[in-house]
Design a protein around this motif. Structure first.
Motif, mmCIF file in Angstrom:
data_model
loop_
_atom_site.group_PDB
_atom_site.id
_atom_site.type_symbol
_atom_site.label_atom_id
_atom_site.label_comp_id
_atom_site.label_asym_id
_atom_site.label_seq_id
_atom_site.Cartn_x
_atom_site.Cartn_y
_atom_site.Cartn_z
ATOM 1 N N ARG A 1 0.822 -1.262 0.134
ATOM 2 C CA ARG A 1 0.190 -0.220 0.067
ATOM 3 C C ARG A 1 0.843 1.207 0.118
ATOM 4 N NH1 ARG A 1 -5.406 0.120 0.393
ATOM 5 N NH2 ARG A 1 -6.356 -2.043 0.815
ATOM 6 N N ASP B 1 -2.361 4.065 -5.585
ATOM 7 C CA ASP B 1 -3.047 3.200 -6.396
ATOM 8 C C ASP B 1 -3.585 4.166 -7.757
ATOM 9 O OD1 ASP B 1 -4.842 5.476 -5.649
ATOM 10 O OD2 ASP B 1 -6.271 4.255 -4.558
ATOM 11 N N LEU C 1 -6.372 -11.562 0.190
ATOM 12 C CA LEU C 1 -6.724 -10.412 0.713
ATOM 13 C C LEU C 1 -8.077 -10.225 1.650
ATOM 14 C CD1 LEU C 1 -5.733 -7.950 -2.332
ATOM 15 C CD2 LEU C 1 -4.177 -8.775 -0.072
ATOM 16 N N SER D 1 -4.776 -7.565 3.732
ATOM 17 C CA SER D 1 -5.551 -6.527 3.141
ATOM 18 C C SER D 1 -5.039 -4.843 3.687
ATOM 19 C CB SER D 1 -6.919 -6.463 3.435
ATOM 20 O OG SER D 1 -7.504 -6.701 4.608
ATOM 21 N N ARG E 1 -2.622 -4.091 -1.635
ATOM 22 C CA ARG E 1 -3.660 -3.983 -2.569
ATOM 23 C C ARG E 1 -3.492 -4.484 -4.034
ATOM 24 N NH1 ARG E 1 -2.106 1.708 -2.468
ATOM 25 N NH2 ARG E 1 -4.003 2.186 -1.086
ATOM 26 N N LYS E 2 -4.592 -4.744 -4.855
ATOM 27 C CA LYS E 2 -4.204 -4.892 -6.117
ATOM 28 C C LYS E 2 -4.187 -3.706 -6.915
ATOM 29 C CE LYS E 2 -8.148 -6.887 -6.805
ATOM 30 N NZ LYS E 2 -9.508 -7.629 -7.365
#
Length: 276
Positions: free
Chosen positions: A137, A141, A214, A220, A224-225
């Protein structure tokens, strides 16, 4: 068109669809009886499974529902041709070499490529694979493609011998220096362990596996994706050295019957609890 007429048309279409399914299954069964009049002798398929987990924090790839479904489907398919399955824990790269040489009979979750088709028969597909980038993370993103990812400092883990789509293949050809930033793991478990241990900034993985892992709060909260890099169907890849044409035809036919009868979907809806 009057409403009752529409209702009648809808009912008629439903009946026709059901009739087509029944006729398809009947035709396959008749074809099965003609082609498979004499059953094959008992056999055993050696199949590659992930090596033992290397980092408990990464979870177990073998324990995921998706992975277990692959082997449940293979077990069922093998039983229908009078065969059993013998799992062998192997690194991915070595397993592919053994498949090519006929020292391993089958691998699950294999993308069909021209190179692999030289030494493999593909039966299926049994899964639709979407390869995604999963990362810490700490990576924003807003990183939404491979070029943006590669502009960052850090290593990326991949599975040795895995196929990640044409864009990735082209990047490797265009950027030979990229190889120095890749960690080629022996399997998905090691690849995820590298990410969890902080030795790589990102890893390439099947989205279905990532989504399952996740769900764990401890993962999680840290990973992250980011984005999808490729999607394609994956197959059971049987070695051309150890599976003859008669057995191949039986495997292909029995897989079609499993699909037509709904068995494949029923297995996908189940929740396996044991490794193969």
């Amino acid at each position: 068109m009057p409403f009752r007429t529409l209702q009648g048309l809808s009912a008629c279409l439903s009946v026709n669809v059901l009739l087509i399914k029944v006729l398809l299954i009947t035709a396959l069964l008749l074809f099965s009886g003609a082609l498979l009049a004499e059953p094959l002798a008992p056999c055993q398929f050696s199949v590659r499974v992930e090596s033992e987990r290397q980092n408990d924090a990464a979870g177990s790839h073998n324990d995921t529902r998706v992975s277990q479904q692959f082997y449940t489907l293979l077990d069922s398919l093998a039983a229908k041709v009078n065969c059993t399955v013998r799992p062998i824990a192997l690194p991915a790269g070595r397993a592919i070499k053994m498949l090519e040489q006929g020292e391993l009979d089958v691998m699950v979750g294999m993308s069909e490529t021209a190179e692999r088709a030289r030494f493999s028969f593909f039966v299926g597909p049994h899964h639709s694979e979407r390869m995604v980038v999963v990362a810490s993370r700490r990576i924003a993103d807003s990183v939404t493609d491979l070029k943006q990812l590669l502009a960052l400092d850090g290593f990326i883990s991949i599975t040795e011998g895995a196929y990640y789509g044409p864009e990735w293949q082209q990047l490797l050809l265009d950027n030979p220096a990229l190889q120095a930033r890749l960690f080629a793991a022996s399997g998905n478990q090691q690849k995820l362990a590298m990410l969890v241990s902080g030795r790589v900034m990102a890893s390439l993985e099947d989205e279905a596996i990532v989504d399952e892992l996740l769900k764990r709060d401890d993962l999680s909260s840290q990973y992250r994706k980011l984005f999808v890099i490729h999607d394609n169907p994956v197959y059971f890849a049987f070695s051309r050295q150890s599976v003859n044409q008669v057995l191949l035809l039986q495997l292909q036919q029995q897989w079609q019957l499993m699909q037509a009868s709904g068995e494949v979907e029923r297995i996908r809806q189940q929740l396996p609890t044991a490794l193969p």
